[in-house]
Enzyme design. Structure first.
Site, PDB file in Angstrom:
ATOM      1  CB  SER A  13      80.697  72.045  54.099  1.00 23.62           C
ATOM      2  OG  SER A  13      80.587  71.414  52.833  1.00 23.62           O
TER       3      SER A  13
ATOM      4  CE1 TYR B 159      79.338  77.164  51.817  1.00 27.21           C
ATOM      5  CE2 TYR B 159      80.470  75.092  51.385  1.00 27.21           C
ATOM      6  CZ  TYR B 159      79.430  75.790  51.963  1.00 27.21           C
ATOM      7  OH  TYR B 159      78.485  75.115  52.703  1.00 27.21           O
TER       8      TYR B 159
END
Length: 253
Positions: free
Chosen positions: A138, A148
């Site tokens: 990501s 995350y």
């Protein structure tokens, strides 16, 4: 005929990988938690593309179920030529607002599963002198966005090392770093797409995957989609960390 194994294959980026790989003529091994949905996707792909599709229901937070996927990847009699580590796990709330077991489950999917599945796949690929792994990371890996972001930063670092280590042996390992993509991912978190991030930042999954496969075919170690996200990544290297920290709420509303 080559075989690709895709995790998180019933929706979003994973489903698009399955479709585009099937369109190229790859047989598929599809991994996801929802057995019924998995069977439906498999039948659609068989009918639409005439490829072989094997289903492997598994919850990657479970070591026992993860082990079944590892065994399939390590099976020298049924080699897997491409592993797409795509299974996702996101949390809307901030670190202290989440139970620690939920935070651990996120790390199990985003880090432990990527580590173990890549390890299982690489042995046979190196022996055969060909193969590849696409780890879906990501753009968050370049930004301070909690655990995350930290998990995806690990995926980037791991993928870059593995690419350098095994490229000379015929194996390509690439990190794919999308930003916001129009999939079910944010909907499942209860995030409103229209208010959580500017429309210009939302990508279409089909174009994302098409560009990723083109980058992979070129042997690249990293794929960052679109000029706008390339600019964001470049900017993240010069913008003060404190300023980036203030963007944590983007994509979480």
């Amino acid at each position: 005929m080559p075989t690709a194994l895709v995790t998180g294959a019933t929706a979003g980026i994973g489903l698009e990988f399955a479709r585009q790989l099937a369109a190229r003529g790859d047989d598929l091994v599809l991994v996801a938690r929802d057995r019924g949905r998995l069977a439906g996707v498999a039948e659609d792909l068989r009918t639409s593309y005439g490829v072989g599709v094997e289903v492997l229901p598994a919850d990657l937070t479970s070591l026992d179920e993860l082990a079944t996927v590892e065994a399939r990847l390590a099976d020298r009699e049924r080699p897997v030529d491409l592993l797409v580590n795509n299974a996702g796990f996101g949390l809307k709330e901030r670190f202290l607002d989440n139970p620690i077991d939920v935070e651990q489950a996120q790390q199990d999917v985003l880090v432990r599963a990527v580590l173990r599945l890549t390890h299982a796949a690489l042995g046979g690929m190196v022996e055969r002198g060909r193969g590849g792994v696409i780890n879906v990371s990501s753009v968050a890996a370049f930004l301070p966005r909690g655990t995350y972001s930290a998990a995806k930063a690990w995926v980037n670092s791991f993928s870059a090392w593995a690419h350098a280590e095994y490229a000379a042996q015929g194996v390509t390992v690439m990190a794919l770093c999308p930003g916001f993509v129009k999939t079910e991912f944010h909907e499942r978190l209860g995030i409103d797409r229209d208010s959580s991030a500017p429309k210009a930042l939302w990508l279409e999954a089909d174009r994302l995957v098409s560009e990723a496969l083109a980058d992979f075919d070129k042997g690249r170690a990293m794929s960052i989609p679109s000029k706008r996200y390339k600019a964001i990544v470049a900017g993240s290297r010069v913008v003060p960390r404190g300023a980036l920290q203030r963007l944590q709420s983007l994509g979480r509303k």
